[in-house]
Write an enzyme that holds these catalytic residues in place. Structure first.
Site, mmCIF file in Angstrom:
data_model
loop_
_atom_site.group_PDB
_atom_site.id
_atom_site.type_symbol
_atom_site.label_atom_id
_atom_site.label_comp_id
_atom_site.label_asym_id
_atom_site.label_seq_id
_atom_site.Cartn_x
_atom_site.Cartn_y
_atom_site.Cartn_z
ATOM 1 N N CYS A 163 -17.351 9.174 -26.732
ATOM 2 C CA CYS A 163 -17.017 9.346 -28.160
ATOM 3 C C CYS A 163 -17.053 7.974 -28.809
ATOM 4 C CB CYS A 163 -15.687 10.067 -28.337
ATOM 5 S SG CYS A 163 -14.248 9.225 -27.656
ATOM 6 N N ASN A 199 -13.060 6.157 -27.445
ATOM 7 C CA ASN A 199 -12.635 6.455 -26.067
ATOM 8 C C ASN A 199 -11.114 6.505 -25.926
ATOM 9 O OD1 ASN A 199 -13.001 4.990 -22.728
ATOM 10 N ND2 ASN A 199 -13.114 7.129 -23.296
ATOM 11 N N CYS A 223 -9.446 9.335 -27.865
ATOM 12 C CA CYS A 223 -9.055 10.706 -28.253
ATOM 13 C C CYS A 223 -9.927 11.751 -27.549
ATOM 14 C CB CYS A 223 -9.137 10.893 -29.766
ATOM 15 S SG CYS A 223 -8.040 9.809 -30.699
ATOM 16 N N ARG A 224 -11.153 11.933 -28.028
ATOM 17 C CA ARG A 224 -11.954 13.065 -27.557
ATOM 18 C C ARG A 224 -12.474 12.911 -26.141
ATOM 19 N NH1 ARG A 224 -15.928 12.795 -32.508
ATOM 20 N NH2 ARG A 224 -15.382 10.612 -32.156
ATOM 21 N N SER A 225 -13.125 11.781 -25.828
ATOM 22 C CA SER A 225 -13.762 11.703 -24.508
ATOM 23 C C SER A 225 -12.776 11.602 -23.341
ATOM 24 C CB SER A 225 -14.845 10.609 -24.449
ATOM 25 O OG SER A 225 -14.325 9.330 -24.682
ATOM 26 N N ASP A 228 -13.732 14.316 -34.973
ATOM 27 C CA ASP A 228 -12.878 13.165 -34.695
ATOM 28 C C ASP A 228 -11.477 13.429 -35.256
ATOM 29 O OD1 ASP A 228 -11.662 10.736 -34.518
ATOM 30 O OD2 ASP A 228 -13.327 9.601 -35.372
HETATM 31 P P1 4NP Z 1 -12.287 9.033 -30.519
HETATM 32 O O1 4NP Z 1 -11.420 8.825 -31.861
HETATM 33 O O2 4NP Z 1 -13.686 8.557 -30.851
HETATM 34 O O3 4NP Z 1 -12.221 10.491 -30.288
HETATM 35 O O4 4NP Z 1 -11.629 8.207 -29.448
HETATM 36 C C1 4NP Z 1 -11.337 7.607 -32.536
HETATM 37 C C2 4NP Z 1 -10.519 6.607 -32.054
HETATM 38 C C3 4NP Z 1 -10.404 5.418 -32.747
HETATM 39 C C4 4NP Z 1 -11.090 5.235 -33.940
HETATM 40 C C5 4NP Z 1 -11.905 6.237 -34.412
HETATM 41 C C6 4NP Z 1 -12.032 7.418 -33.709
HETATM 42 N N1 4NP Z 1 -10.933 4.036 -34.676
HETATM 43 O O5 4NP Z 1 -11.470 3.938 -35.780
HETATM 44 O O6 4NP Z 1 -10.279 3.100 -34.184
#
Ligand code: 4NP
Length: 154
Positions: A7, A10, A12-14, A122
């Site tokens: 993702c 790294n 939340c989703r992955s 997201d």
């Molecule tokens: P992820 O979510 O891609 O599912 O881990 C996010 C985590 C952090 C950020 C964006 C999306 N960020 O902007 O820091």
């Protein structure tokens, strides 16, 4: 088979996809035949545990996430058979770095017939409800991914 979930951050989703996929593999008695990991296209959160809201959602459903965030690296393209991304931006980012590896890089939902044309949204800037929804979606999708890969390769 070696499967990498990707993702943006790294956190939340992955990591949730990795935890759920491992859970399904254990239930299906095939976890020893897999190497599973996750990473982000970005490196801002490298070394961190998953987002506290994702950790809480996971543990509320009996899943413990122990992954520490890391960024996608060139060796991953050699090590992993499947690089499964969460959304179209992830896909674009990975393919622009490794255009000749397109055959290994797929939207995670493309391996689940019921979820074709969906993405994993997201949840980072949203509410707890968004985290619950991502959990439910990934729970279903990662089970279908497990069935798909087992049927094709094991
Ligand atoms: P992820 O979510 O891609 O599912 O881990 C996010 C985590 C952090 C950020 C964006 C999306 N960020 O902007 O820091």
């Amino acid at each position: 088979m070696n499967v990498l979930f990707i993702c943006l951050g790294n956190i939340c989703r992955s990591p949730m996809a990795e935890g759920l996929f491992l859970h399904h593999l254990k239930q299906l008695n095939v976890s020893e035949q897999f190497l599973v990991d996750s990473c982000g296209t970005g490196g801002w959160h490298s070394g961190e545990m998953a987002d506290e809201r994702m950790l809480r959602t996971a543990s509320g459903n009996g899943i413990t996430l122990t992954h520490r965030a890391r960024q996608l690296r060139p060796e991953d393209l050699d090590v992993f058979d499947y690089l499964l991304v969460m959304d179209h931006q992830n896909l674009k980012d990975v393919l622009s770095l490794y255009p000749d590896q397109a055959h290994k890089v797929k939207l995670i939902t493309d391996l689940s017939p019921a979820h074709k044309n969906q993405v994993i949204p997201d949840p980072y800037f949203g509410t707890m409800k968004g985290f619950e929804e991502v959990y439910e979606l990934l729970n279903q999708v990662t089970l279908q991914v497990a069935h798909h890969i087992i049927k094709k390769h094991l």
